[in-house]
Write a protein that holds these residues in place. Sequence first.
Motif, PDB file in Angstrom:
ATOM      1  N   GLU A 129      33.844  39.862  52.199  1.00  0.00           N
ATOM      2  CA  GLU A 129      33.705  40.871  51.160  1.00  0.00           C
ATOM      3  C   GLU A 129      32.322  41.495  51.240  1.00  0.00           C
ATOM      4  O   GLU A 129      31.519  41.118  52.091  1.00  0.00           O
ATOM      5  N   SER A 130      32.017  42.437  50.340  1.00  0.00           N
ATOM      6  CA  SER A 130      30.690  43.058  50.423  1.00  0.00           C
ATOM      7  C   SER A 130      29.608  42.000  50.248  1.00  0.00           C
ATOM      8  O   SER A 130      29.747  41.084  49.452  1.00  0.00           O
ATOM      9  N   ALA A 142      43.844  35.606  46.110  1.00  0.00           N
ATOM     10  CA  ALA A 142      43.491  36.746  45.265  1.00  0.00           C
ATOM     11  C   ALA A 142      44.268  37.998  45.649  1.00  0.00           C
ATOM     12  O   ALA A 142      44.276  38.984  44.919  1.00  0.00           O
ATOM     13  N   PRO A 200      47.237  40.562  46.037  1.00  0.00           N
ATOM     14  CA  PRO A 200      48.498  40.752  45.310  1.00  0.00           C
ATOM     15  C   PRO A 200      49.722  40.736  46.232  1.00  0.00           C
ATOM     16  O   PRO A 200      50.843  40.733  45.757  1.00  0.00           O
ATOM     17  N   ASP A 201      49.512  40.694  47.536  1.00  0.00           N
ATOM     18  CA  ASP A 201      50.599  40.862  48.508  1.00  0.00           C
ATOM     19  C   ASP A 201      51.793  39.943  48.274  1.00  0.00           C
ATOM     20  O   ASP A 201      52.932  40.371  48.304  1.00  0.00           O
ATOM     21  N   PRO A 229      54.615  38.651  40.288  1.00  0.00           N
ATOM     22  CA  PRO A 229      54.107  39.574  39.267  1.00  0.00           C
ATOM     23  C   PRO A 229      54.052  38.964  37.864  1.00  0.00           C
ATOM     24  O   PRO A 229      53.357  39.482  36.997  1.00  0.00           O
ATOM     25  N   LEU A 284      46.885  36.749  39.045  1.00  0.00           N
ATOM     26  CA  LEU A 284      46.356  36.537  40.397  1.00  0.00           C
ATOM     27  C   LEU A 284      45.301  35.441  40.346  1.00  0.00           C
ATOM     28  O   LEU A 284      44.634  35.248  39.335  1.00  0.00           O
ATOM     29  N   ALA A 313      42.150  34.653  40.742  1.00  0.00           N
ATOM     30  CA  ALA A 313      40.839  35.265  40.914  1.00  0.00           C
ATOM     31  C   ALA A 313      39.785  34.175  41.102  1.00  0.00           C
ATOM     32  O   ALA A 313      39.929  33.076  40.571  1.00  0.00           O
ATOM     33  N   ILE A 314      38.739  34.493  41.884  1.00  0.00           N
ATOM     34  CA  ILE A 314      37.674  33.516  42.116  1.00  0.00           C
ATOM     35  C   ILE A 314      36.678  33.598  40.960  1.00  0.00           C
ATOM     36  O   ILE A 314      36.154  34.679  40.686  1.00  0.00           O
ATOM     37  N   GLN A 372      31.964  45.012  37.442  1.00  0.00           N
ATOM     38  CA  GLN A 372      31.467  45.154  36.064  1.00  0.00           C
ATOM     39  C   GLN A 372      31.524  46.610  35.619  1.00  0.00           C
ATOM     40  O   GLN A 372      31.860  46.912  34.485  1.00  0.00           O
ATOM     41  N   ASP A 407      36.184  44.846  45.984  1.00  0.00           N
ATOM     42  CA  ASP A 407      36.521  43.735  46.871  1.00  0.00           C
ATOM     43  C   ASP A 407      37.768  43.020  46.353  1.00  0.00           C
ATOM     44  O   ASP A 407      38.055  43.049  45.158  1.00  0.00           O
ATOM     45  N   VAL A 408      38.457  42.352  47.278  1.00  0.00           N
ATOM     46  CA  VAL A 408      39.716  41.684  46.935  1.00  0.00           C
ATOM     47  C   VAL A 408      39.570  40.710  45.762  1.00  0.00           C
ATOM     48  O   VAL A 408      40.378  40.699  44.835  1.00  0.00           O
ATOM     49  N   SER A 409      38.511  39.896  45.764  1.00  0.00           N
ATOM     50  CA  SER A 409      38.396  38.889  44.708  1.00  0.00           C
ATOM     51  C   SER A 409      38.049  39.540  43.375  1.00  0.00           C
ATOM     52  O   SER A 409      38.445  39.059  42.316  1.00  0.00           O
ATOM     53  N   GLN A 464      39.003  42.689  42.647  1.00  0.00           N
ATOM     54  CA  GLN A 464      40.249  43.375  42.315  1.00  0.00           C
ATOM     55  C   GLN A 464      41.173  42.455  41.533  1.00  0.00           C
ATOM     56  O   GLN A 464      41.794  42.861  40.548  1.00  0.00           O
ATOM     57  N   ALA A 465      41.249  41.190  41.947  1.00  0.00           N
ATOM     58  CA  ALA A 465      42.127  40.236  41.267  1.00  0.00           C
ATOM     59  C   ALA A 465      41.744  40.114  39.793  1.00  0.00           C
ATOM     60  O   ALA A 465      42.617  40.116  38.920  1.00  0.00           O
ATOM     61  N   HIS A 466      40.434  40.039  39.506  1.00  0.00           N
ATOM     62  CA  HIS A 466      39.995  39.943  38.114  1.00  0.00           C
ATOM     63  C   HIS A 466      40.404  41.180  37.319  1.00  0.00           C
ATOM     64  O   HIS A 466      40.880  41.081  36.195  1.00  0.00           O
ATOM     65  N   ASN A 511      44.199  41.405  36.723  1.00  0.00           N
ATOM     66  CA  ASN A 511      44.577  40.450  35.676  1.00  0.00           C
ATOM     67  C   ASN A 511      44.208  40.989  34.298  1.00  0.00           C
ATOM     68  O   ASN A 511      45.002  40.922  33.358  1.00  0.00           O
ATOM     69  N   LYS A 557      46.508  43.759  33.136  1.00  0.00           N
ATOM     70  CA  LYS A 557      47.806  43.238  32.688  1.00  0.00           C
ATOM     71  C   LYS A 557      47.704  42.616  31.301  1.00  0.00           C
ATOM     72  O   LYS A 557      48.573  42.820  30.456  1.00  0.00           O
ATOM     73  N   SER A 560      51.028  46.804  47.819  1.00  0.00           N
ATOM     74  CA  SER A 560      51.013  45.456  47.244  1.00  0.00           C
ATOM     75  C   SER A 560      50.556  45.490  45.787  1.00  0.00           C
ATOM     76  O   SER A 560      51.073  44.747  44.956  1.00  0.00           O
ATOM     77  N   VAL A 561      49.575  46.337  45.516  1.00  0.00           N
ATOM     78  CA  VAL A 561      49.065  46.439  44.146  1.00  0.00           C
ATOM     79  C   VAL A 561      50.156  47.015  43.236  1.00  0.00           C
ATOM     80  O   VAL A 561      50.389  46.525  42.135  1.00  0.00           O
ATOM     81  N   ARG A 583      53.393  46.873  43.689  1.00  0.00           N
ATOM     82  CA  ARG A 583      54.450  45.869  43.512  1.00  0.00           C
ATOM     83  C   ARG A 583      54.048  44.849  42.452  1.00  0.00           C
ATOM     84  O   ARG A 583      54.843  44.468  41.600  1.00  0.00           O
ATOM     85  N   TYR A 584      52.785  44.440  42.497  1.00  0.00           N
ATOM     86  CA  TYR A 584      52.330  43.416  41.565  1.00  0.00           C
ATOM     87  C   TYR A 584      52.225  43.954  40.136  1.00  0.00           C
ATOM     88  O   TYR A 584      52.508  43.240  39.184  1.00  0.00           O
TER      89      TYR A 584
END
Lengths: 320, 271
Positions: free
Chosen positions: A40-41, A255, A257-258, A262, A266, A268-269, B160, B187-189, B191-193, B196, B199, B217-218, B220-221
């Motif tokens: 990641e970044s 993390a 969504p693939d 649903p 997810l 999340a970290i 943030q 970033d993926v991690s 994005q997950a936050h 969530n 939702k 994927s996003v 679909r979720y």
Amino acid sequence: MLLDIKELSVEFASMQGNVKALQNISFSIEKGEIVGIVGESGSGKSVTALTILGLLEKNASITSGSILYKGRDVLVMDKREQQALRGKEIGMVFQEPMTALHPTMKIGDQLAEVIKRHRKLPHKEAYQAGIKSLAEVHIHDPELVARKYPFELSGGMRQRVVIALAMAAPPDLLIADEPTTALDVTIQYEILKLMEELSANRGTSIMFITHDLGVVAQMCKRVIVMYAGEIVEQGETHQVLQHPVHPYTRALIGALPDLADPDEPLLAIPGESPDLRRRPAGCVFASRCAQALPLCQEERPGLEPVQQQNESHYAACWVR
Amino acid sequence: MLGEVIRVKPIIELIEVQKEYGSGTGRIQAVSQASFSIRQGETFGLIGESGSGKSTLAKIVTGLEHPTAGSILYDGKPLWTGKQFNRIQPGDMQIVFQDPQSSLDPRMRVKDIILEPLHALPSQARKEKGSEERLHALIARVGLKPDHLSRFPHEFSGGQRQRIAIARALITDPAFVILDEPTSALDVSVQAHVLNLLKELKRERKLTYLFISHNMSVIRYMCDRMAVMYKGKIVEMGTVSDIFDNPAQAYTKTLLSSLPSLHQKKVEPHV
């Protein structure tokens, strides 16, 4: 072995103290191999690329390690030798094709300039060679495209031109930093296929930097997972993606969504990446890791084989 | 989900919406004959590649661009009369943009950024909705701290910043929120936050979302139903599971098979 990086550490000077961007990175790339570097970044994947290319900013210093390219250490070369390496031996493709191209120069002339320099051909022959290289990246009407300016082309076409430029020398190693991130998925698919084909036909090795695990799964035989300037896991792509060992790799896959249900949140970290100015004494992921042991806070785990018989899958984690 | 199929009132309804740019020979159909409706409480996904017209549709719905033909009903009332945008109740519709770097004013403090949409409200409503308790409850809910309020956007990470943008959208208590690629720059991690959070907020506040993304994927979720746009047209529409399991259109199939997947190595696209 084409590229062999050993114990590489890089720091950036800043007002608030030195940012330790890379910490003891070691990996190698074989001839003809496509290796994915995922993270990641802030993980250090782009810094790794810039260090190999000798393109670090002035405030950066390489505090340890070596980068052997065909057995010669890039880090002890002088500016001219490094320059000779860039482009000719090591090609580059970056994320945004528009910034890699000269905005007011026609495509054919840009290619000819590069080819003249690397292959020492007269202009006319270099221009013809440029047109040939456009055909090789599957541009249908290369003569027409050669007469165009970058702004007249679509994003996917521009990235093809950049790949043609990068492959013109032709190099033995191609460093591609998020080459398809700015592109639509259908175009991405075509560009990935093209890079794979060029690598297979010419034996070019590719160091493929991406944040996208899906792209890695499609492109790379081996993958290196980076987190906060360290390699936390590496191995055969299918091994790492299907049987990830390091909690960070697992969290990164979780993390996505693939494959997620649903109806469930997810995975999340928790927490944030560590401050790279004050690296923890122990594992760099420990503060965010659900499985962390007391040892993880105290001592930094080394990159060790996951199984004794299996010398291709490594992880840096105390929890086994 | 299935139970709700029984006639839920649409919050927004697009009927043969069209958008043309330019004139004469330089005319471009950015959107043609787009019709769909979004029911109260659902998340409707709009997917397409660059130039497909999905952002133009978002602009038309939010009042930034007028449609050249067709009509849009919000809560049963037309949003556009010709080039005139009939403003609905202010703050009832909100938007979260892709890039929080550029959607937040760098010279405004976080508190002012979040409270700014309230300026469109009558003074009584502004006072009620902008109270200290409400503001603090909201920022706590999106995962920010009280001492963040006096800071500037550049002091925050991408995730943030997107939380700030979400708080700004929710301060007016909207019923309908447009999410235009809200996690594409993250970033993926992270994005997950954010996914969530979106939702959870939808459930707690009974929101309706229009979720625009290029990421299958996003979609679909996140979504219940979705439409696929290609070259300004809606080529396929249905429930997310229908479209993912049985894509009918060639373009949807291409889109699905171009998506690099973690576990299927090298799928040839259908085209």
